[in-house]
Design a protein around this motif. Structure first.
Motif, PDB file in Angstrom:
ATOM      1  N   VAL A   3     -17.866   9.816  17.076  1.00  0.00           N
ATOM      2  CA  VAL A   3     -18.286   8.759  16.149  1.00  0.00           C
ATOM      3  C   VAL A   3     -17.114   8.386  15.255  1.00  0.00           C
ATOM      4  O   VAL A   3     -16.216   9.192  15.018  1.00  0.00           O
ATOM      5  CB  VAL A   3     -19.488   9.176  15.267  1.00  0.00           C
ATOM      6  N   THR A   4     -17.171   7.178  14.752  1.00  0.00           N
ATOM      7  CA  THR A   4     -16.125   6.764  13.814  1.00  0.00           C
ATOM      8  C   THR A   4     -16.406   7.359  12.442  1.00  0.00           C
ATOM      9  O   THR A   4     -17.548   7.728  12.127  1.00  0.00           O
ATOM     10  CB  THR A   4     -16.069   5.223  13.691  1.00  0.00           C
ATOM     11  N   ALA A   5     -15.390   7.428  11.630  1.00  0.00           N
ATOM     12  CA  ALA A   5     -15.558   7.952  10.276  1.00  0.00           C
ATOM     13  C   ALA A   5     -16.537   7.097   9.486  1.00  0.00           C
ATOM     14  O   ALA A   5     -17.356   7.621   8.717  1.00  0.00           O
ATOM     15  CB  ALA A   5     -14.203   8.000   9.572  1.00  0.00           C
ATOM     16  N   THR A   6     -16.523   5.797   9.687  1.00  0.00           N
ATOM     17  CA  THR A   6     -17.443   4.902   8.991  1.00  0.00           C
ATOM     18  C   THR A   6     -18.882   5.162   9.419  1.00  0.00           C
ATOM     19  O   THR A   6     -19.788   5.245   8.585  1.00  0.00           O
ATOM     20  CB  THR A   6     -17.077   3.429   9.267  1.00  0.00           C
ATOM     21  N   GLU A   7     -19.098   5.328  10.734  1.00  0.00           N
ATOM     22  CA  GLU A   7     -20.440   5.625  11.248  1.00  0.00           C
ATOM     23  C   GLU A   7     -20.938   6.955  10.693  1.00  0.00           C
ATOM     24  O   GLU A   7     -22.090   7.080  10.297  1.00  0.00           O
ATOM     25  CB  GLU A   7     -20.405   5.650  12.777  1.00  0.00           C
ATOM     26  N   LEU A   8     -20.074   7.945  10.632  1.00  0.00           N
ATOM     27  CA  LEU A   8     -20.452   9.251  10.077  1.00  0.00           C
ATOM     28  C   LEU A   8     -20.845   9.107   8.607  1.00  0.00           C
ATOM     29  O   LEU A   8     -21.863   9.644   8.175  1.00  0.00           O
ATOM     30  CB  LEU A   8     -19.302  10.244  10.224  1.00  0.00           C
ATOM     31  N   ASN A  10     -21.969   6.505   7.043  1.00  0.00           N
ATOM     32  CA  ASN A  10     -23.204   5.746   6.886  1.00  0.00           C
ATOM     33  C   ASN A  10     -24.444   6.502   7.354  1.00  0.00           C
ATOM     34  O   ASN A  10     -25.552   6.184   6.925  1.00  0.00           O
ATOM     35  CB  ASN A  10     -23.113   4.416   7.629  1.00  0.00           C
ATOM     36  N   ASN A  11     -24.276   7.478   8.245  1.00  0.00           N
ATOM     37  CA  ASN A  11     -25.414   8.202   8.819  1.00  0.00           C
ATOM     38  C   ASN A  11     -25.172   9.705   8.829  1.00  0.00           C
ATOM     39  O   ASN A  11     -25.440  10.378   9.828  1.00  0.00           O
ATOM     40  CB  ASN A  11     -25.677   7.702  10.242  1.00  0.00           C
ATOM     41  N   LEU A  12     -24.682  10.236   7.734  1.00  0.00           N
ATOM     42  CA  LEU A  12     -24.295  11.645   7.679  1.00  0.00           C
ATOM     43  C   LEU A  12     -25.436  12.585   8.049  1.00  0.00           C
ATOM     44  O   LEU A  12     -25.251  13.515   8.832  1.00  0.00           O
ATOM     45  CB  LEU A  12     -23.748  11.996   6.293  1.00  0.00           C
ATOM     46  N   GLY A  13     -26.623  12.357   7.519  1.00  0.00           N
ATOM     47  CA  GLY A  13     -27.757  13.238   7.807  1.00  0.00           C
ATOM     48  C   GLY A  13     -28.038  13.355   9.292  1.00  0.00           C
ATOM     49  O   GLY A  13     -28.291  14.448   9.813  1.00  0.00           O
ATOM     50  N   LYS A  14     -27.996  12.248   9.985  1.00  0.00           N
ATOM     51  CA  LYS A  14     -28.232  12.224  11.429  1.00  0.00           C
ATOM     52  C   LYS A  14     -27.218  13.104  12.157  1.00  0.00           C
ATOM     53  O   LYS A  14     -27.577  13.900  13.031  1.00  0.00           O
ATOM     54  CB  LYS A  14     -28.134  10.778  11.932  1.00  0.00           C
ATOM     55  N   TYR A  15     -25.959  12.981  11.785  1.00  0.00           N
ATOM     56  CA  TYR A  15     -24.914  13.724  12.483  1.00  0.00           C
ATOM     57  C   TYR A  15     -24.878  15.201  12.077  1.00  0.00           C
ATOM     58  O   TYR A  15     -24.467  16.050  12.865  1.00  0.00           O
ATOM     59  CB  TYR A  15     -23.562  13.042  12.303  1.00  0.00           C
ATOM     60  N   LEU A  16     -25.326  15.505  10.872  1.00  0.00           N
ATOM     61  CA  LEU A  16     -25.446  16.914  10.488  1.00  0.00           C
ATOM     62  C   LEU A  16     -26.499  17.602  11.362  1.00  0.00           C
ATOM     63  O   LEU A  16     -26.287  18.732  11.832  1.00  0.00           O
ATOM     64  CB  LEU A  16     -25.824  17.051   9.013  1.00  0.00           C
TER      65      LEU A  16
END
Length: 75
Positions: A3-8, A10-16
């Protein structure tokens, strides 16, 4: 997953949550700059890979003596 840093951001909870089951590689300008991973995943995988590698008759005390003797021979 990558994922891009921007996507991470914007959606940190999802990626955690996702990082508990798979590595998430974070990219910036098309290059991987970080990896988000579970701190327990590698330990669990390592432990699972060790099951069954020792014969049933393996003796921990004998293994320690052998290791001690081979270590002192290097000195």
């Amino acid at each position: 997953m990558s994922v891009t840093a921007t996507e991470l951001k914007n959606n940190l909870g999802k990626y955690l949550l996702l990082s508990a089951t798979e590595d998430v590689f974070i990219t910036k300008n098309g290059k991987v700059v970080a990896k988000l991973t579970s701190p327990y995943e590698n330990r669990v995988q390592t432990a699972r890979s060790l099951f069954g590698i020792l014969p049933r008759e393996a003796d921990i005390d004998e293994a320690r003596r052998e290791r001690t003797l081979s270590g002192s021979a290097k000195l």
